[in-house]
Design a protein around this motif. Sequence first.
Motif, PDB file in Angstrom:
ATOM      1  N   SER A  16      25.913  -5.898  58.458  1.00 22.00           N
ATOM      2  CA  SER A  16      27.180  -6.448  57.959  1.00 22.00           C
ATOM      3  C   SER A  16      27.604  -5.664  56.723  1.00 22.00           C
ATOM      4  N   GLY A  17      28.900  -5.370  56.630  1.00 24.12           N
ATOM      5  CA  GLY A  17      29.408  -4.691  55.448  1.00 24.12           C
ATOM      6  C   GLY A  17      29.565  -5.665  54.296  1.00 24.12           C
ATOM      7  N   VAL A  18      29.344  -5.173  53.087  1.00 28.74           N
ATOM      8  CA  VAL A  18      29.493  -6.013  51.893  1.00 28.74           C
ATOM      9  C   VAL A  18      30.120  -5.186  50.777  1.00 28.74           C
ATOM     10  N   ALA A  19      30.978  -5.838  49.994  1.00 27.38           N
ATOM     11  CA  ALA A  19      31.587  -5.203  48.824  1.00 27.38           C
ATOM     12  C   ALA A  19      31.669  -6.224  47.704  1.00 27.38           C
ATOM     13  N   LEU A 204      29.235   6.398  60.834  1.00 34.15           N
ATOM     14  CA  LEU A 204      30.667   6.096  60.791  1.00 34.15           C
ATOM     15  C   LEU A 204      30.907   4.595  60.849  1.00 34.15           C
ATOM     16  N   LYS A 205      30.134   3.889  61.682  1.00 34.43           N
ATOM     17  CA  LYS A 205      30.287   2.438  61.768  1.00 34.43           C
ATOM     18  C   LYS A 205      29.950   1.775  60.439  1.00 34.43           C
ATOM     19  N   SER A 206      28.943   2.252  59.733  1.00 40.22           N
ATOM     20  CA  SER A 206      28.604   1.696  58.429  1.00 40.22           C
ATOM     21  C   SER A 206      29.736   1.921  57.433  1.00 40.22           C
ATOM     22  N   HIS A 207      30.354   3.107  57.486  1.00 40.94           N
ATOM     23  CA  HIS A 207      31.493   3.372  56.596  1.00 40.94           C
ATOM     24  C   HIS A 207      32.639   2.420  56.923  1.00 40.94           C
ATOM     25  N   GLU A 208      32.873   2.192  58.199  1.00 41.97           N
ATOM     26  CA  GLU A 208      33.903   1.238  58.625  1.00 41.97           C
ATOM     27  C   GLU A 208      33.607  -0.161  58.085  1.00 41.97           C
TER      28      GLU A 208
END
Length: 253
Positions: A16-19, A204-208
């Motif tokens: 999961s992406g997190v910011a 690329l998916k992680s950057h997305e």
Amino acid sequence: MKLIGLDLAWSARNPSGVAVLEGNRDGARLTFSGVLGDDAGLLAFLDSQLCGPSIVAIDAPLSVPNLTGQRPAEAQLAAVFGRFQAGAHPANRTLLGRYNGGVLRGEWLRAALEERGFADDPHHLADPDVRAMVEVYPHAAMVALFGLGRTLKYKQKGQGREALDAAWAEYHRHLANLEQAGPPLTGLEVLLAADPSTLKGRVLKSHEDEADAVMCAYTALYAHCFPERCEVFGSVGEGYILTPTLPQRWKRV
């Protein structure tokens, strides 16, 4: 305060992406972006961040009472943003129950955050002492915030590499322009230093995932600063989606 964006994977087996943004009504700075793994790692990270006023903005269904079909939230959002190709995927228990042994991950996370004193409340995000979680949708947010005629096609879904790279270039340009937006967002240099045209596969998916998490977090900041420029589709009881909305739909105050 902290604004945390989560591009939450429906399955705990996927990253999961997190910011994380830190700031106030005058603007914020991106202090962290990355990808997280399983449920334990996700909660450990949130526990390390969630002190004081905070909004956690999550791109995943937090409440799904319907067994089949779609929630009113998806239908209402599509009526406004469908012409921009920014409709959300239908959310129902049959579809989402295929993952995590039938446990809906968004509902699990909502319960975990409620135990930590967070309210599932999209209506009082401007409060100075807010501690809330909200469901958001980056594609609708981008349409409203960036003035797009249609959603950016930066997902890897059968299109040619040239079109994919062009969409990523436009996405990066809009993210960079947030430094001059209201409210401004700084600290994106590391994220934007990556060249998506050189990335592929999991990288690329992680950057997305990271970029979309930034959009989730910025949506929380924007809603904190400009609640009258945001719209809630659906309801807390039946499931909702909060997003910045089109200028013609702003509440005039």
